[in-house]
Write a protein that holds these residues in place. Structure first.
Motif, PDB file in Angstrom:
ATOM      1  N   MET A   1       1.014  -0.734  -0.038  1.00 20.16           N
ATOM      2  CA  MET A   1       0.052   0.066  -0.144  1.00 20.16           C
ATOM      3  C   MET A   1       0.711   1.619  -0.304  1.00 20.16           C
ATOM      4  O   MET A   1       1.785   1.365   0.479  1.00 20.16           O
ATOM      5  CB  MET A   1      -0.836  -0.373   1.146  1.00 20.16           C
ATOM      6  N   LYS A   2       0.792   2.167  -0.198  1.00 21.68           N
ATOM      7  CA  LYS A   2       1.172   3.657  -0.149  1.00 21.68           C
ATOM      8  C   LYS A   2       1.209   3.829   0.882  1.00 21.68           C
ATOM      9  O   LYS A   2       0.145   3.629   1.655  1.00 21.68           O
ATOM     10  CB  LYS A   2       0.450   4.672  -1.562  1.00 21.68           C
ATOM     11  N   PHE A   3       2.252   4.473   1.298  1.00 22.98           N
ATOM     12  CA  PHE A   3       2.138   5.433   2.218  1.00 22.98           C
ATOM     13  C   PHE A   3       1.380   6.670   2.725  1.00 22.98           C
ATOM     14  O   PHE A   3       0.701   6.723   4.184  1.00 22.98           O
ATOM     15  CB  PHE A   3       3.334   5.867   2.529  1.00 22.98           C
ATOM     16  N   SER A   4       0.868   7.338   1.583  1.00 25.24           N
ATOM     17  CA  SER A   4      -0.342   8.292   1.854  1.00 25.24           C
ATOM     18  C   SER A   4      -1.289   7.430   2.137  1.00 25.24           C
ATOM     19  O   SER A   4      -2.797   8.697   3.005  1.00 25.24           O
ATOM     20  CB  SER A   4      -0.376   8.617   0.500  1.00 25.24           C
ATOM     21  N   GLU A   5      -2.062   6.180   2.039  1.00 29.36           N
ATOM     22  CA  GLU A   5      -2.973   5.619   2.316  1.00 29.36           C
ATOM     23  C   GLU A   5      -3.439   5.584   4.066  1.00 29.36           C
ATOM     24  O   GLU A   5      -4.272   5.093   4.468  1.00 29.36           O
ATOM     25  CB  GLU A   5      -2.935   4.141   1.733  1.00 29.36           C
ATOM     26  N   VAL A   6      -2.042   5.974   4.732  1.00 28.90           N
ATOM     27  CA  VAL A   6      -1.902   5.492   6.477  1.00 28.90           C
ATOM     28  C   VAL A   6      -2.089   6.906   6.515  1.00 28.90           C
ATOM     29  O   VAL A   6      -2.333   8.120   6.058  1.00 28.90           O
ATOM     30  CB  VAL A   6      -0.560   5.615   6.777  1.00 28.90           C
ATOM     31  N   LYS A   7      -3.944   6.988   7.589  1.00 29.14           N
ATOM     32  CA  LYS A   7      -4.626   8.200   8.170  1.00 29.14           C
ATOM     33  C   LYS A   7      -3.257   9.176   8.515  1.00 29.14           C
ATOM     34  O   LYS A   7      -2.515   8.665   9.515  1.00 29.14           O
ATOM     35  CB  LYS A   7      -5.284   7.254   9.137  1.00 29.14           C
ATOM     36  N   GLY A   8      -3.140  10.216   8.427  1.00 27.46           N
ATOM     37  CA  GLY A   8      -2.506  10.932   8.649  1.00 27.46           C
ATOM     38  C   GLY A   8      -1.397  12.226   7.965  1.00 27.46           C
ATOM     39  O   GLY A   8      -0.321  12.471   8.284  1.00 27.46           O
ATOM     40  N   CYS A   9      -1.379  11.207   6.937  1.00 23.61           N
ATOM     41  CA  CYS A   9       0.115  10.725   6.086  1.00 23.61           C
ATOM     42  C   CYS A   9      -0.187  11.435   4.614  1.00 23.61           C
ATOM     43  O   CYS A   9       0.421  10.657   3.868  1.00 23.61           O
ATOM     44  CB  CYS A   9       1.012   9.694   6.152  1.00 23.61           C
ATOM     45  N   GLU A  10      -1.444  11.712   4.188  1.00 31.57           N
ATOM     46  CA  GLU A  10      -2.373  11.501   3.008  1.00 31.57           C
ATOM     47  C   GLU A  10      -0.888  12.282   2.339  1.00 31.57           C
ATOM     48  O   GLU A  10      -1.086  12.510   1.063  1.00 31.57           O
ATOM     49  CB  GLU A  10      -3.278  12.091   3.004  1.00 31.57           C
ATOM     50  N   ASN A  11      -0.540  13.649   2.957  1.00 31.47           N
ATOM     51  CA  ASN A  11       0.068  14.621   1.782  1.00 31.47           C
ATOM     52  C   ASN A  11       0.656  15.350   2.505  1.00 31.47           C
ATOM     53  O   ASN A  11       1.773  16.078   2.725  1.00 31.47           O
ATOM     54  CB  ASN A  11      -0.062  15.789   1.635  1.00 31.47           C
ATOM     55  N   LEU A  12       1.841  13.452   3.009  1.00 34.58           N
ATOM     56  CA  LEU A  12       3.539  14.383   3.857  1.00 34.58           C
ATOM     57  C   LEU A  12       4.506  14.417   2.738  1.00 34.58           C
ATOM     58  O   LEU A  12       4.587  13.365   2.621  1.00 34.58           O
ATOM     59  CB  LEU A  12       3.786  12.867   5.389  1.00 34.58           C
ATOM     60  N   THR A  13       5.068  15.285   3.291  1.00 33.32           N
ATOM     61  CA  THR A  13       6.865  15.434   3.030  1.00 33.32           C
ATOM     62  C   THR A  13       7.529  14.746   3.932  1.00 33.32           C
ATOM     63  O   THR A  13       7.679  14.701   4.497  1.00 33.32           O
ATOM     64  CB  THR A  13       7.375  16.981   2.951  1.00 33.32           C
ATOM     65  N   VAL A  14       8.371  13.546   3.073  1.00 35.26           N
ATOM     66  CA  VAL A  14       9.047  12.902   3.253  1.00 35.26           C
ATOM     67  C   VAL A  14      10.525  12.980   2.736  1.00 35.26           C
ATOM     68  O   VAL A  14      11.409  13.321   4.166  1.00 35.26           O
ATOM     69  CB  VAL A  14       9.089  11.133   2.529  1.00 35.26           C
ATOM     70  N   MET A  15      11.252  13.671   1.746  1.00 28.91           N
ATOM     71  CA  MET A  15      12.786  13.616   1.779  1.00 28.91           C
ATOM     72  C   MET A  15      12.380  14.740   0.561  1.00 28.91           C
ATOM     73  O   MET A  15      12.287  15.355   0.155  1.00 28.91           O
ATOM     74  CB  MET A  15      12.778  12.100   1.188  1.00 28.91           C
ATOM     75  N   PHE A  16      14.056  15.425   0.269  1.00 27.17           N
ATOM     76  CA  PHE A  16      14.055  16.188  -0.473  1.00 27.17           C
ATOM     77  C   PHE A  16      15.221  15.117  -1.032  1.00 27.17           C
ATOM     78  O   PHE A  16      16.809  14.558  -0.780  1.00 27.17           O
ATOM     79  CB  PHE A  16      14.421  17.374  -0.059  1.00 27.17           C
ATOM     80  N   ALA A  17      15.198  14.913  -2.206  1.00 31.47           N
ATOM     81  CA  ALA A  17      16.596  14.651  -3.258  1.00 31.47           C
ATOM     82  C   ALA A  17      17.031  15.207  -4.555  1.00 31.47           C
ATOM     83  O   ALA A  17      16.092  16.066  -4.734  1.00 31.47           O
ATOM     84  CB  ALA A  17      15.633  13.289  -3.707  1.00 31.47           C
ATOM     85  N   LYS A  18      18.661  15.306  -4.216  1.00 39.37           N
ATOM     86  CA  LYS A  18      19.206  15.620  -5.556  1.00 39.37           C
ATOM     87  C   LYS A  18      19.774  14.499  -6.159  1.00 39.37           C
ATOM     88  O   LYS A  18      20.621  13.919  -5.900  1.00 39.37           O
ATOM     89  CB  LYS A  18      20.431  16.630  -4.837  1.00 39.37           C
ATOM     90  N   PHE A  19      19.356  14.635  -7.780  1.00 41.65           N
ATOM     91  CA  PHE A  19      19.655  13.864  -8.334  1.00 41.65           C
ATOM     92  C   PHE A  19      20.789  14.129  -8.965  1.00 41.65           C
ATOM     93  O   PHE A  19      20.491  15.283  -9.811  1.00 41.65           O
ATOM     94  CB  PHE A  19      18.528  13.602  -9.576  1.00 41.65           C
ATOM     95  N   THR A  20      21.916  13.677  -9.471  1.00 37.74           N
ATOM     96  CA  THR A  20      23.361  13.744  -9.790  1.00 37.74           C
ATOM     97  C   THR A  20      24.336  13.380  -9.727  1.00 37.74           C
ATOM     98  O   THR A  20      24.160  11.983  -9.717  1.00 37.74           O
ATOM     99  CB  THR A  20      23.837  15.097  -8.708  1.00 37.74           C
ATOM    100  N   LYS A  21      25.839  13.791 -10.481  1.00 40.54           N
ATOM    101  CA  LYS A  21      26.257  12.163 -10.985  1.00 40.54           C
ATOM    102  C   LYS A  21      27.589  12.650  -9.468  1.00 40.54           C
ATOM    103  O   LYS A  21      27.736  13.408  -8.520  1.00 40.54           O
ATOM    104  CB  LYS A  21      28.031  12.993 -11.613  1.00 40.54           C
ATOM    105  N   SER A  22      27.915  11.336  -9.466  1.00 43.82           N
ATOM    106  CA  SER A  22      28.833  11.077  -8.101  1.00 43.82           C
ATOM    107  C   SER A  22      29.897  12.235  -7.949  1.00 43.82           C
ATOM    108  O   SER A  22      30.143  12.560  -6.881  1.00 43.82           O
ATOM    109  CB  SER A  22      29.612   9.683  -8.750  1.00 43.82           C
TER     110      SER A  22
END
Length: 258
Positions: A1-22
């Motif tokens: 199931m999606k984490f957004s289906e958990v009560k209270g977590c419908e639109n929760l920000t989880v992470m900031f990620a930068k896609f880059t070269k090593s």
């Protein structure tokens, strides 16, 4: 199931990620944020003929127009088919920006519920994964779960250098729809607001972008914004591991248990 289906977590920000070269990961860990200006991304699409990391609409308010007849000195001069017009303010296309992806609860699936914590795994569509890999030419992901501390450090660095900064998530827009929202966006553009710097074409919504903009700084090419070491709040992982094998565990209040 999606984490957004958990009560209270419908639109929760989880992470900031930068896609880059090593080879660029250490600069980010050191807090040296490499920022291109808006003009760079416009030229990038012009050169590649592909909208992705490059975007010809960057730094502009975009509107459409219907087919029209053109007159010069009351004489018919020609005909213009429907199309798009890009407008901006002087020098804003030379302002630097730094982007990360803002991943929310809908971007993760639940692997295990431990009651007091929950184990998650990134859950992107195959198409979104393909877009990231092809358009960003990345082999590494640098990410943080402590994004509130990241924002605080961006704010502190801006205050210390007396630099105006604007941050926020990108809104993905269908520029061809001329509805009341478009009229509101245009009104704010005319009144001098810079919301349009956070509007992108909806074909790029897979990027899930959150951006930092320094509107009072103008650079011909790029700019490095020094915020201090970020090694204590960032992790580095191979992009394939990020999408296919990496798991994260978050503490949850008991009420949020599945």
């Amino acid at each position: 199931m999606k984490f957004s289906e958990v009560k209270g977590c419908e639109n929760l920000t989880v992470m900031f990620a930068k896609f880059t070269k090593s080879e660029h990961a250490q600069d980010l860990l050191d807090g040296n944020l490499y920022m291109n200006n808006f003009k760079h991304f416009v030229k990038q699409e012009e050169n590649s003929k592909h909208k992705g990391q490059g975007d010809s609409y960057e730094g502009a308010f975009v509107t459409t127009f219907d087919a029209v007849d053109i007159y010069v000195n009351d004489g018919y001069a020609g005909y213009a088919q429907s199309g798009k017009i890009s407008m901006t303010y002087t020098d804003l296309d030379r302002s630097p920006l730094f982007s990360m992806s803002m991943l929310k609860s809908c971007d993760f699936k639940v692997i295990e519920d431990k009651g007091s914590s929950i184990v998650l795994k990134v859950d992107f569509s195959e198409q979104d994964i393909k877009e990231f890999k092809e358009n960003f030419k990345s082999d590494t992901v640098v990410f943080t779960l402590n994004f509130k501390t990241l924002i605080e450090r961006l704010n502190d660095a801006a205050r210390k250098t007396e630099t105006k900064r604007v941050t926020g998530p990108v809104e993905y827009v269908d520029f061809s729809i001329m509805d009341s929202k478009h009229k509101d966006r245009y009104k704010r553009f005319e009144e001098g607001y810079i919301d349009f710097l956070f509007h992108k074409h909806n074909s790029l919504k897979y990027q899930r972008e959150f951006r930092l903009i320094l509107p009072d700084i103008q650079v011909d090419r790029n700019y490095t914004f020094e915020v201090g070491s970020l090694e204590d709040i960032f992790y580095v992982v191979d992009i394939d591991e990020f999408f296919s094998g990496m798991k994260i565990e978050l503490g949850l209040k008991k009420a949020n248990s599945i």
